[in-house]
Enzyme design. Structure first.
Site, PDB file in Angstrom:
ATOM      1  N   SER A  43     -52.045-110.835 -13.045  1.00  0.00           N
ATOM      2  CA  SER A  43     -51.835-109.534 -12.432  1.00  0.00           C
ATOM      3  C   SER A  43     -51.333-109.707 -10.993  1.00  0.00           C
ATOM      4  O   SER A  43     -50.265-110.286 -10.781  1.00  0.00           O
ATOM      5  CB  SER A  43     -53.120-108.710 -12.519  1.00  0.00           C
ATOM      6  OG  SER A  43     -52.880-107.364 -12.214  1.00  0.00           O
ATOM      7  N   ASP A  95     -50.103-101.854 -21.082  1.00  0.00           N
ATOM      8  CA  ASP A  95     -50.155-102.312 -19.694  1.00  0.00           C
ATOM      9  C   ASP A  95     -48.985-101.696 -18.933  1.00  0.00           C
ATOM     10  O   ASP A  95     -47.837-101.846 -19.358  1.00  0.00           O
ATOM     11  CB  ASP A  95     -50.061-103.836 -19.671  1.00  0.00           C
ATOM     12  CG  ASP A  95     -50.171-104.443 -18.289  1.00  0.00           C
ATOM     13  OD1 ASP A  95     -50.280-103.693 -17.300  1.00  0.00           O
ATOM     14  OD2 ASP A  95     -50.149-105.684 -18.199  1.00  0.00           O
ATOM     15  N   HIS A 120     -54.019-104.901 -20.511  1.00  0.00           N
ATOM     16  CA  HIS A 120     -54.140-105.656 -19.264  1.00  0.00           C
ATOM     17  C   HIS A 120     -55.567-106.198 -19.166  1.00  0.00           C
ATOM     18  O   HIS A 120     -56.520-105.538 -19.578  1.00  0.00           O
ATOM     19  CB  HIS A 120     -53.848-104.713 -18.092  1.00  0.00           C
ATOM     20  CG  HIS A 120     -53.597-105.406 -16.796  1.00  0.00           C
ATOM     21  ND1 HIS A 120     -52.367-105.922 -16.444  1.00  0.00           N
ATOM     22  CD2 HIS A 120     -54.423-105.658 -15.748  1.00  0.00           C
ATOM     23  CE1 HIS A 120     -52.441-106.455 -15.241  1.00  0.00           C
ATOM     24  NE2 HIS A 120     -53.687-106.319 -14.796  1.00  0.00           N
TER      25      HIS A 120
END
Length: 380
Positions: free
Chosen positions: A227, A321, A351
């Site tokens: 991320s 996501d 995610h």
């Protein structure tokens, strides 16, 4: 606090032989021994995760989500936490995470996971304006020298910590048989852009220069990030290139933040997705960036950056996501620049799935995939 105990509990569905002496631990909390029981020769026990069944209907935004992923999302919703976008950053950091939800599923369903086959120590690293902390994971495989992974956790540059993403760092250490330096960079809004980027580069440079002190091979160092950490990993490679410093041999970017465009297809699809939504991503940017103009900086907008000369790269994406589209665009930007790129998108998961190998078969596969690409780079 459950968030502080998550990292030690979620492990990989991979069983390694344990050896070596006990080392000083840098893990902040005790491990729940009932969660870490292991039965190496009982495949029925180890397959419980794949048999997880949701209690209710799948959400409208995730009609094709896998059953185990849905169970994790149901658990996350059951905590009843307020939307992070309504909180201050300090308050947001106290809320339960997706990792907490995965731990809850493990406990609820008595899923047995392997023991931690790494030793951990802590190290403070000097950076401009202070120090940051790193947790160093060393495999218990008894070698005198290992390749090294510098790992950057996620959390939008704002929330989460080394514990939240401990399962991923541990998993990479075990599966790639490498020392992992997991970096606790300074976070926003207390520390605005580019503080986290500069901290992460400093940690990489420290690792290169001090690899021998942690049983590491200074010539075999890779970067891994999830991320915001995926963004940081790519930016560190760019900074090393521009400073003419030693380049990583490989980088693994797991659903990286790679752009500042809220009109992508996946952003438009992700108003309600959990654990990360379009609105939460915008909130993260508001906390970290000084002004919206920072969003166009090459270290943030990787999809439009000059990435020529970066190391071979593995990109991992998730279907549900807001960052999915920019991961695909980043792949295209890398390939256009002549960077060897391997991209894999996992369907049916959200995610933050990567660290949930004890619960999600897709996470187990993704970690094996990442470790395999790292090993190719380390031993080519």
């Amino acid at each position: 606090m459950l968030q502080k105990t998550i990292a030690a509990g979620i492990s990989l569905l991979v069983l390694l032989t344990s050896c070596g002496n006990n080392a000083t631990t840098d893990k902040s909390t005790a491990t729940d021994s009932t969660v870490l029981q292991t039965e190496k020769n009982n495949p029925d026990k180890m397959s419980k995760a794949e048999k997880l069944t949701p209690a209710g209907a799948k959400p409208a935004w995730g009609k094709d989500m896998t059953d185990p992923m849905t169970v994790v999302i149901e658990k996350l919703s059951s905590f009843g936490a307020p939307p992070l976008t309504t909180l201050s950053a300090p308050e947001a950091r106290k809320q339960p995470s997706a990792a907490d939800a995965a731990m809850g599923v493990i406990k609820d369903h008595n899923i047995l996971v392997p023991p931690d086959n790494t030793d951990t120590t802590g190290k403070d690293i000097a950076v401009a304006g202070g120090t940051i902390h790193a947790r160093i994971y060393t495999p218990k495989t008894g070698k005198s020298i290992y390749p090294v992974i510098v790992y950057y956790h996620g959390g939008g540059w704002v929330i989460a910590d080394l514990n939240t993403y401990g399962a991923s760092a541990q998993g990479m250490a075990e599966q790639a048989d490498a020392v992992v330096v997991s970096v606790a960079y300074r976070q926003a809004p207390e520390h605005k852009f580019p503080t986290a980027h500069n901290d992460c580069y400093a940690a990489y440079e420290w690792t290169v220069k001090n690899a021998a002190s942690i049983k590491g091979d200074s010539k075999r160092i890779a970067l891994v990030g999830e991320s915001a950490g995926g963004n940081l990993a790519a930016a560190v490679s760019m900074m090393a290139r521009d400073k003419k410093f030693q380049m990583p041999v490989h980088e693994v970017l797991v659903y990286p933040i790679a752009g500042y465009d809220f009109a992508t297809a996946s952003y438009k699809e992700s108003d309600s997705t959990k654990p990360l939504s379009s609105g939460l991503m915008k909130w993260f940017f508001q906390q970290y960036l000084n002004t919206p103009a920072d969003g166009k900086n090459p270290m943030i907008s990787l999809v439009t950056a000059n990435v020529t000369g970066l190391p071979p790269t593995t990109i991992i994406g998730a279907e549900y996501d807001p960052l999915r589209s920019e991961g695909e665009l980043l792949r295209d930007n890398f390939k256009k620049a002549g960077v060897t790129t391997n991209y894999k998108m996992y369907r049916g998961v959200t995610h933050e799935f990567f660290g949930m190998a004890a619960v999600l078969p897709e996470a187990k596969d993704a970690q094996e995939f990442a470790a395999g690409e790292l090993k190719k780079a380390f031993y080519k």
